[in-house]
Design a protein around this motif. Structure first.
Motif, PDB file in Angstrom:
ATOM      1  N   PHE A 171       0.845  -1.198   0.000  1.00 42.68           N
ATOM      2  CA  PHE A 171       0.000   0.000   0.000  1.00 42.68           C
ATOM      3  C   PHE A 171       0.875   1.241   0.000  1.00 42.68           C
ATOM      4  O   PHE A 171       0.616   2.218  -0.712  1.00 42.68           O
ATOM      5  CB  PHE A 171      -0.906   0.058   1.237  1.00 42.68           C
ATOM      6  CG  PHE A 171      -1.929  -1.046   1.321  1.00 42.68           C
ATOM      7  CD1 PHE A 171      -2.111  -1.941   0.282  1.00 42.68           C
ATOM      8  CD2 PHE A 171      -2.718  -1.161   2.454  1.00 42.68           C
ATOM      9  CE1 PHE A 171      -3.048  -2.959   0.369  1.00 42.68           C
ATOM     10  CE2 PHE A 171      -3.666  -2.178   2.549  1.00 42.68           C
ATOM     11  CZ  PHE A 171      -3.827  -3.076   1.512  1.00 42.68           C
ATOM     12  N   GLY A 174       2.540   1.566  -3.393  1.00 43.01           N
ATOM     13  CA  GLY A 174       1.559   1.968  -4.381  1.00 43.01           C
ATOM     14  C   GLY A 174       1.236   3.451  -4.264  1.00 43.01           C
ATOM     15  O   GLY A 174       1.146   4.160  -5.269  1.00 43.01           O
ATOM     16  N   GLY A 175       1.079   3.924  -3.051  1.00 42.38           N
ATOM     17  CA  GLY A 175       0.755   5.335  -2.826  1.00 42.38           C
ATOM     18  C   GLY A 175       1.888   6.249  -3.266  1.00 42.38           C
ATOM     19  O   GLY A 175       1.676   7.207  -4.013  1.00 42.38           O
ATOM     20  N   LEU A 176       3.096   5.928  -2.833  1.00 42.20           N
ATOM     21  CA  LEU A 176       4.239   6.775  -3.192  1.00 42.20           C
ATOM     22  C   LEU A 176       4.455   6.778  -4.703  1.00 42.20           C
ATOM     23  O   LEU A 176       4.765   7.808  -5.293  1.00 42.20           O
ATOM     24  CB  LEU A 176       5.508   6.298  -2.485  1.00 42.20           C
ATOM     25  CG  LEU A 176       5.528   6.470  -0.962  1.00 42.20           C
ATOM     26  CD1 LEU A 176       6.812   5.887  -0.384  1.00 42.20           C
ATOM     27  CD2 LEU A 176       5.403   7.945  -0.578  1.00 42.20           C
ATOM     28  N   ALA A 180       2.120  10.363  -4.190  1.00 42.44           N
ATOM     29  CA  ALA A 180       1.678  10.869  -2.890  1.00 42.44           C
ATOM     30  C   ALA A 180       2.903  11.288  -2.091  1.00 42.44           C
ATOM     31  O   ALA A 180       3.973  10.693  -2.227  1.00 42.44           O
ATOM     32  CB  ALA A 180       0.915   9.784  -2.134  1.00 42.44           C
ATOM     33  N   THR A 181       2.749  12.328  -1.272  1.00 39.86           N
ATOM     34  CA  THR A 181       3.827  12.650  -0.349  1.00 39.86           C
ATOM     35  C   THR A 181       3.771  11.628   0.774  1.00 39.86           C
ATOM     36  O   THR A 181       2.787  10.915   0.926  1.00 39.86           O
ATOM     37  CB  THR A 181       3.650  14.043   0.271  1.00 39.86           C
ATOM     38  OG1 THR A 181       2.419  14.036   1.010  1.00 39.86           O
ATOM     39  CG2 THR A 181       3.592  15.115  -0.782  1.00 39.86           C
ATOM     40  N   GLN A 184       0.740  12.207   2.935  1.00 37.49           N
ATOM     41  CA  GLN A 184      -0.507  11.806   2.269  1.00 37.49           C
ATOM     42  C   GLN A 184      -0.655  10.296   2.290  1.00 37.49           C
ATOM     43  O   GLN A 184      -1.735   9.761   2.545  1.00 37.49           O
ATOM     44  CB  GLN A 184      -0.512  12.281   0.809  1.00 37.49           C
ATOM     45  CG  GLN A 184      -0.809  13.759   0.647  1.00 37.49           C
ATOM     46  CD  GLN A 184      -0.637  14.200  -0.806  1.00 37.49           C
ATOM     47  OE1 GLN A 184       0.236  13.720  -1.526  1.00 37.49           O
ATOM     48  NE2 GLN A 184      -1.479  15.124  -1.235  1.00 37.49           N
ATOM     49  N   GLN A 188      -3.670   8.629   4.283  1.00 37.94           N
ATOM     50  CA  GLN A 188      -4.780   8.055   3.530  1.00 37.94           C
ATOM     51  C   GLN A 188      -4.697   6.548   3.334  1.00 37.94           C
ATOM     52  O   GLN A 188      -5.719   5.907   3.070  1.00 37.94           O
ATOM     53  CB  GLN A 188      -4.867   8.721   2.150  1.00 37.94           C
ATOM     54  CG  GLN A 188      -5.104  10.205   2.282  1.00 37.94           C
ATOM     55  CD  GLN A 188      -5.372  10.872   0.959  1.00 37.94           C
ATOM     56  OE1 GLN A 188      -5.987  10.287   0.087  1.00 37.94           O
ATOM     57  NE2 GLN A 188      -4.886  12.087   0.797  1.00 37.94           N
ATOM     58  N   LEU A 189      -3.509   5.995   3.408  1.00 34.14           N
ATOM     59  CA  LEU A 189      -3.415   4.558   3.161  1.00 34.14           C
ATOM     60  C   LEU A 189      -3.008   3.766   4.390  1.00 34.14           C
ATOM     61  O   LEU A 189      -3.446   2.647   4.578  1.00 34.14           O
ATOM     62  CB  LEU A 189      -2.421   4.285   2.022  1.00 34.14           C
ATOM     63  CG  LEU A 189      -2.812   4.890   0.677  1.00 34.14           C
ATOM     64  CD1 LEU A 189      -1.703   4.709  -0.344  1.00 34.14           C
ATOM     65  CD2 LEU A 189      -4.093   4.274   0.177  1.00 34.14           C
ATOM     66  N   ASN A 193      -6.028   2.044   7.867  1.00 31.29           N
ATOM     67  CA  ASN A 193      -5.955   0.601   8.026  1.00 31.29           C
ATOM     68  C   ASN A 193      -5.276   0.183   9.322  1.00 31.29           C
ATOM     69  O   ASN A 193      -5.183  -0.994   9.620  1.00 31.29           O
ATOM     70  CB  ASN A 193      -5.218  -0.008   6.833  1.00 31.29           C
ATOM     71  CG  ASN A 193      -5.980   0.216   5.545  1.00 31.29           C
ATOM     72  OD1 ASN A 193      -7.102  -0.222   5.410  1.00 31.29           O
ATOM     73  ND2 ASN A 193      -5.397   0.968   4.639  1.00 31.29           N
TER      74      ASN A 193
END
Ligand code: ATP
Ligand code: MG
Lengths: 291, 254
Positions: A171, A174-176, A180-181, A184, A188-189, A193
Motif C-alpha cells: 500500500f 503503491g501510494g508513493l 503521494a507525499t 498523504q 490516507q493509506l 488501516n
C-alpha cells in the motif's frame, strides 16, 4: 515391528502426552479464572444495588457506596487516555514510518519494550518525584494521570507499531508511486488501516492502567474523600485503592468484606467491559479486512 | 532536447545496495512512443533499473547511486527534483497487483485526488476514461463502489494500471505485471500494453521471452548488473550480436 514403526509409535505417544498436558493446563488456567470470578461475584453480588453505585461511603466505609471511587477511576482513566494515546500513536508513527531503520531506532524500540516490564510501583515513585514534587503538581488527579500515562505509553506504542506493521508494504509503495507525499500516503493509506488496531491496543492498555494501584497511591489517590474532584489538582478516590484499603487497612475487615467484594466486582466488570469492547471491535475489523 | 525521440537517457549509471553493486555503468537511451522490454536472468538488476527511473529505489535503505538519468533532458538525480512530480509523470505497476483497500472508484481517483482534483464531475470523467483505457470499464461500471480487492487478480492488475493512467503519466513502468496472473489474464494485459503504446512510453520487465516478443518494440538485455545489448526486439530475438544474449534467448541459462 520394525525400528521405524516403533519410533513412529513412540513419537505419536509423546505427542499425545504433550497435547493432553497442554489441554490440562489450559483447563486449569480457565478453571482458576472462573473460580476467582465466581468467588468475587457470589460474595459481592448481593451488596451491589443502585445506592451502592451512586452513594458515597458512609460510617467509616461500612455503609453507603463507592460513587467517588467510580468517578475518580473514570476521571483518571479518561485523562490517561487523552494524554497517552496521542503521544503513543504519534511516537509509533514516527518510529515506524519516519525514523530511518538504524541502530538508534532499534535501541529505542528495545527500551520501550523493556519499559513495559518495569513494575508499576517504580512508575509511582517516578511520578511522585517528577510530577508531584519537581514539577510541583502535588499529589493530584493530574499527577496520577500523567504517571499512568507514562506507564501505559510503552503498551500503546507497541500496540500501535504492531498495527502499523500489519499494513502491507505494497500500500505504501503503491501510494508513493502515484506521487503521494509521505504524509498523504500515511494519512490516507496507512492510518485508516491501522487506526482500529491502534484503538483496540490503546483500550487494552487503558484496561490494565485502570486496575493499577501502586502508581496512583503515590501520586494522587486519597484514602477517603467523599467530595468528588473538581479540578486537576484535587486528589481523588479510586476503585483499586479503595479495594486495597477495605481489604487490608480497615479496622474491622470482616465487616466491610462484602463491600470489598462488591467493589472488586465493579472494577472487574469495568476492566472486562473495556477488554470486551476491544476484542469485539478487533474481531469485527478482522472480519471486514480483506488483505 | 525533448524532441530527439528519447524519453530517458542514462549516463554512467551505477547503483549499489550497501556494498553490492546492482547496476554497472549503464549508458542507454530509451526511445519515445515505444514499448521497451527489459529481460535478463533473475537478480541481474531489471527491477532495480526500473525503480531508478521513478526513484522508488530511494526507499531501500543503504542504496547509493551515481551518474545521471535524464527525463526529457532533466536529471532526475538533481537534488531539487520534485519526487511527487517525477512519480506523477512516471507511473509504476507492480509485480503483484496492489489495489488499495478502497472502492474501485476510489482506487482510480486516488492519484487525481492527491494532486488536488476534487470536483466530482471531473473525477467521474477521469475515472471512466482511465478504466476504459485499462479495458476494465465494461466489467466494473456497475460496481464502482465495491472494494477493489473484490476483483479477480487480472482485474486487480488492470485496476492498478487504470489507477496509474488516471495520473495521466508520460511513462508507465511495469515490473513483471503478469507474473502473478493466469494465461488468459496475461493475454488481456498484453493486449492492453499494445493498445497503450500509442499514447504512453512503456517500459516493461519480463521473464517471459514470448511476452517480450509479443509486446515490445525495443529490448534491453541485462546480465549481472550490466546492460549487455539493446536493439529492436526482432533483432535481439533473431540476430543478437552478443553471444551471452543469444545464450539467454535460446534458454541456455537463466
Ligand atoms: N532491497 C534490496 N536490498 C539489497 N539488495 C537488493 C535489494 N533489491 C535487490 N537487491 C539486489 O540487487 C540485485 C538486483 O536485484 P533486482 O531485484 O533488480 O533483480 P531482478 O533482475 O529484478 O531480479 P528478478 O528477475 O528476480 O526480479 C540482486 O543481487 C539483489 O539481490
Ligand atoms: Mg525483479
Amino acid at each position: 515391528m520394525t525400528e521405524m514403526e516403533r519410533n513412529l509409535r513412540n513419537k505419536k505417544i509423546a505427542e499425545k502426552v504433550y497435547f493432553s498436558m497442554c489441554g490440562l493446563f489450559m483447563i486449569l488456567t480457565i478453571a482458576v479464572l472462573f473460580w476467582i470470578l465466581y468467588d468475587v461475584a457470589s460474595k459481592g453480588y448481593s451488596t451491589i444495588n443502585w445506592t451502592f453505585l451512586t452513594d458515597r461511603p458512609r460510617e467509616q466505609m461500612t455503609a453507603g457506596g463507592i460513587w467517588p471511587a467510580i468517578v475518580g477511576t473514570f476521571y483518571v482513566a479518561s485523562l490517561t487516555i487523552i494524554i497517552s494515546v496521542p503521544v503513543g500513536i504519534t511516537s509509533a508513527i514516527y518510529l515506524n514510518e519516519y525514523a530511518s531503520k538504524g541502530t538508534l531506532v532499534r535501541v529505542i524500540r528495545l527500551s520501550i519494550r523493556n519499559l513495559s516490564g518495569v513494575p508499576s510501583i517504580v512508575y509511582g515513585l517516578f511520578g511522585l518525584g517528577l510530577f508531584a514534587a519537581t514539577l510541583g503538581l502535588g499529589t493530584s488527579l493530574i499527577s496520577a494521570a500523567l504517571t499512568l500515562s507514562i506507564m501505559s505509553l510503552p503498551w500503546v506504542i507497541t500496540a500501535s507499531e504492531e498495527a502499523l506493521k500489519a499494513v502491507p508494504q505494497s500500500f505504501r509503495e503503491g501510494g508513493l508511486a502515484l506521487g503521494a507525499t509521505k504524509w498523504q500516503m500515511i494519512r490516507q493509506l496507512v492510518l485508516p488501516n491501522a487506526i482500529s488496531g491502534m484503538a483496540t491496543g490503546s483500550i487494552l492498555a487503558l484496561a490494565r492502567a485502570t486496575g493499577e494501584t501502586a502508581p496512583i497511591i503515590l501520586t494522587g489517590a486519597a484514602f477517603f474523600l467523599p467530595a468528588l474532584p473538581t479540578s486537576l489538582s484535587d486528589r481523588f478516590m479510586a476503585m483499586p485503592y479503595h479495594l486495597y484499603i477495605l481489604a487490608t487497612q480497615h479496622m474491622s475487615p470482616a465487616q466491610v468484606r462484602p463491600i470489598a467484594y462488591a467493589t472488586a466486582l465493579v472494577l472487574i466488570a469495568m476492566v472486562m467491559g473495556l477488554n470486551m469492547v476491544a476484542i469485539i471491535w478487533r474481531y469485527q475489523i478482522r472480519k471486514k479486512q480483506t488483505w | 532536447m525533448s524532441d530527439n525521440g528519447v524519453i530517458f537517457s542514462t549516463e554512467a549509471l551505477n547503483l549499489w545496495y550497501g556494498k553490492n553493486q546492482a547496476l554497472k555503468n549503464i549508458n542507454v537511451n530509451i526511445k519515445m512512443q515505444k514499448v521497451t522490454a527489459i529481460i535478463g536472468p533473475s537478480g541481474c538488476g531489471k527491477s532495480t533499473f526500473l525503480k531508478v527511473l521513478n526513484r522508488m529505489v530511494d526507499l531501500v535503505p543503504n542504496v547509493k547511486y551515481t551518474g545521471s538519468v535524464n527525463l526529457q533532458g532533466h536529471n532526475i538525480f538533481d537534488e531539487n527534483i520534485n519526487l511527487v512530480n517525477l512519480r506523477t509523470r512516471v507511473g509504476m505497476v507492480f509485480q503483484k497487483p496492489n489495489p488499495f483497500p478502497k472502492s474501485i472508484f476510489e482506487n482510480v481517483a486516488f492519484g487525481p485526488r492527491i494532486h488536488g482534483k476534487h470536483k466530482k464531475s471531473e473525477l467521474n470523467e477521469l475515472v471512466e476514461k482511465s478504466l476504459r483505457q485499462a479495458a476494465l470499464w465494461d466489467e466494473v461500471k456497475d460496481r464502482l463502489n465495491e472494494p477493489g480487492l473484490s476483483l479477480s487478480g487480472g482485474q486487480q492488475q488492470r485496476l492498478c494500471i487504470a489507477r496509474t493512467l488516471a495520473n495521466e503519466p508520460e511513462v508507465i513502468l511495469m515490473d513483471e505485471p503478469t507474473s502473478a496472473l493466469d494465461p488468459a489474464a496475461t493475454s488481456r494485459i498484453e493486449d492492453l500494453v499494445r493498445s497503450l503504446r500509442k499514447h504512453y512510453n512503456i517500459i516493461i520487465v519480463t521473464h517471459n521471452m514470448q511476452q517480450a516478443g509479443r509486446v515490445s518494440d525495443e529490448t534491453f538485455f541485462f546480465l549481472n548488473g550490466e546492460l549487455i545489448e539493446t536493439d529492436r526486439t526482432e533483432v535481439i530475438f533473431t540476430n543478437p550480436k552478443d553471444n551471452r544474449t543469444e545464450e539467454y534467448i535460446t534458454g541456455r541459462f537463466g
